[in-house]
Scaffold this active site. Structure first.
Site, PDB file in Angstrom:
ATOM      1  N   GLU A  79     120.185  15.757  78.370  1.00  0.00           N
ATOM      2  CA  GLU A  79     120.622  16.901  79.164  1.00  0.00           C
ATOM      3  C   GLU A  79     121.624  17.736  78.375  1.00  0.00           C
ATOM      4  O   GLU A  79     122.616  17.206  77.867  1.00  0.00           O
ATOM      5  CB  GLU A  79     121.272  16.433  80.468  1.00  0.00           C
ATOM      6  CG  GLU A  79     121.772  17.596  81.332  1.00  0.00           C
ATOM      7  CD  GLU A  79     122.571  17.149  82.547  1.00  0.00           C
ATOM      8  OE1 GLU A  79     122.331  17.682  83.646  1.00  0.00           O
ATOM      9  OE2 GLU A  79     123.448  16.266  82.382  1.00  0.00           O
ATOM     10  N   ARG A  81     124.453  20.252  78.813  1.00  0.00           N
ATOM     11  CA  ARG A  81     125.357  20.753  79.836  1.00  0.00           C
ATOM     12  C   ARG A  81     126.002  22.051  79.362  1.00  0.00           C
ATOM     13  O   ARG A  81     127.015  22.052  78.660  1.00  0.00           O
ATOM     14  CB  ARG A  81     126.412  19.703  80.171  1.00  0.00           C
ATOM     15  CG  ARG A  81     125.919  18.599  81.086  1.00  0.00           C
ATOM     16  CD  ARG A  81     125.701  19.080  82.524  1.00  0.00           C
ATOM     17  NE  ARG A  81     126.930  19.546  83.118  1.00  0.00           N
ATOM     18  CZ  ARG A  81     127.752  18.765  83.826  1.00  0.00           C
ATOM     19  NH1 ARG A  81     127.454  17.491  84.035  1.00  0.00           N
ATOM     20  NH2 ARG A  81     128.863  19.261  84.350  1.00  0.00           N
ATOM     21  N   GLU A 119     130.301  22.666  92.367  1.00  0.00           N
ATOM     22  CA  GLU A 119     129.643  21.375  92.545  1.00  0.00           C
ATOM     23  C   GLU A 119     130.045  20.370  91.474  1.00  0.00           C
ATOM     24  O   GLU A 119     129.290  19.465  91.119  1.00  0.00           O
ATOM     25  CB  GLU A 119     128.126  21.546  92.602  1.00  0.00           C
ATOM     26  CG  GLU A 119     127.675  22.278  93.855  1.00  0.00           C
ATOM     27  CD  GLU A 119     126.238  21.988  94.260  1.00  0.00           C
ATOM     28  OE1 GLU A 119     125.618  21.055  93.712  1.00  0.00           O
ATOM     29  OE2 GLU A 119     125.730  22.705  95.151  1.00  0.00           O
ATOM     30  N   HIS A 177     125.483  18.342  94.833  1.00  0.00           N
ATOM     31  CA  HIS A 177     126.525  17.401  94.412  1.00  0.00           C
ATOM     32  C   HIS A 177     127.716  17.521  95.353  1.00  0.00           C
ATOM     33  O   HIS A 177     128.197  18.622  95.606  1.00  0.00           O
ATOM     34  CB  HIS A 177     126.986  17.700  92.981  1.00  0.00           C
ATOM     35  CG  HIS A 177     125.852  17.721  92.007  1.00  0.00           C
ATOM     36  ND1 HIS A 177     124.998  18.805  91.906  1.00  0.00           N
ATOM     37  CD2 HIS A 177     125.423  16.799  91.111  1.00  0.00           C
ATOM     38  CE1 HIS A 177     124.093  18.537  90.984  1.00  0.00           C
ATOM     39  NE2 HIS A 177     124.324  17.342  90.487  1.00  0.00           N
ATOM     40  N   LYS A 204     117.284  16.109  93.757  1.00  0.00           N
ATOM     41  CA  LYS A 204     118.459  15.404  93.236  1.00  0.00           C
ATOM     42  C   LYS A 204     119.625  15.497  94.214  1.00  0.00           C
ATOM     43  O   LYS A 204     119.939  16.574  94.730  1.00  0.00           O
ATOM     44  CB  LYS A 204     118.887  15.986  91.888  1.00  0.00           C
ATOM     45  CG  LYS A 204     120.106  15.273  91.289  1.00  0.00           C
ATOM     46  CD  LYS A 204     120.570  15.945  90.010  1.00  0.00           C
ATOM     47  CE  LYS A 204     121.825  15.261  89.470  1.00  0.00           C
ATOM     48  NZ  LYS A 204     122.420  16.014  88.341  1.00  0.00           N
TER      49      LYS A 204
END
Length: 289
Positions: A79, A81, A119, A177, A204
């Site tokens: 990933e 970021r 988030e 999130h 997710k």
């Protein structure tokens, strides 16, 4: 589940028995149409896939991390970021980094993520620039998956990113999130259901537990969602030390992927990838018929 496998879980004591009772039958793998395939990786089939984040501040730091991950067989997905970068708000800077990162990670799928400060991310951003960043990343054709926060889909420009990505064969995670706590089970299910209704390739959800009961509720929400939508891979977790069990038990409750760390964690509660792979593989063997 065979009696031997039930004894394996019960051997863990009362905690293992509680997990067994809550889980019911383990998911038998994704139903037809329930697998997201990226570069030969089947997300939603087999054991949960391990994702590790690149969270450097500079392109040089990110590329150094990327090269270090390339040879790690424990890692399935890398990933990027974007929100951690010093130039996080510059679409051109993000786009310039995507292709070199993709070329440095040894053929592993690349997930691009801008986690907003709202988030739990590093950088605040407004929806138009958020959309522009993702559009620039898609232009590179170097990313295989993107993570879009479901709350931002109300902005037409962000909804357009989802349509464009999926039209180009880039898988879309829709995410939520909650670093402040764990919503009621019904709310967690509603969030996941909404992601599915909006066409997420992968749904997710990440929450912060205050006690073991919160962890159990996250696992139960995952189990229920997996039962209702066997055609949709899930990625769920309770963060922090209390939630560590949720990062390794996806094969039981229905989460198709998890996050680990090499060096510094990108979110609280992440385990070292070597330990994570070891536990996931051990649990996978125990669940084999």
């Amino acid at each position: 589940m065979a009696d031997l496998k039930r004894r394996d879980l019960l051997a863990a004591g009362a905690g293992g028995a509680a997990l067994l009772a809550l889980a019911g039958p383990a998911p038998a793998g994704a139903a037809p149409g329930g697998v997201v395939r990226v570069k030969g990786l089947a997300i939603g089939a087999g054991r949960p896939k391990i994702i590790v984040s690149l969270a450097g501040k500079t392109p040089e730091a990110v590329l150094e991390q990327a090269r270090a991950l390339a040879g790690r067989p424990e890692i399935d997905i890398v990933e990027l970021r974007i929100d951690h970068l010093a130039e996080a708000l510059d679409p051109a800077a993000a786009a310039a980094l995507a292709a070199p990162v993709a070329a440095s990670i040894g053929g592993k799928p690349l997930l691009a993520t801008f986690r907003t400060q709202r988030e739990g991310g590093e950088t605040a951003i407004e929806p138009p620039r958020y959309a522009a960043l993702y559009q620039a990343l898609l232009d590179t054709k170097a990313v295989d998956l993107i993570d879009l926060e479901g709350a931002l889909l109300e902005a037409p420009a962000v909804a357009a990113v989802q349509r464009r990505a999926q039209g180009a064969g880039v898988a879309v995670l829709l995410s939520h999130h909650d670093f402040g706590g764990t919503p009621p089970t019904e709310r967690m299910l509603a969030l996941l259901e909404e992601q599915a209704a909006r066409g997420a390739d992968i749904c997710k959800l990440a929450v912060m537990p205050k006690d073991a009961g919160d962890v159990i509720r996250l696992l139960d929400a995952t189990r229920q969602m997996r039962s209702r939508h066997p055609d949709r891979p899930l990625l769920t977790m309770a963060m922090g030390a209390l939630g560590a069990v949720t990062r390794v038990s996806g094969a039981v409750f229905g989460s198709a992927a998890t996050f680990g760390k090499v060096g510094a964690a990108s979110a609280p509660g992440q385990m070292d990838v070597a330990d994570l792979r070891s536990v996931i593989d051990a649990l996978g063997r125990a669940l084999e018929p």
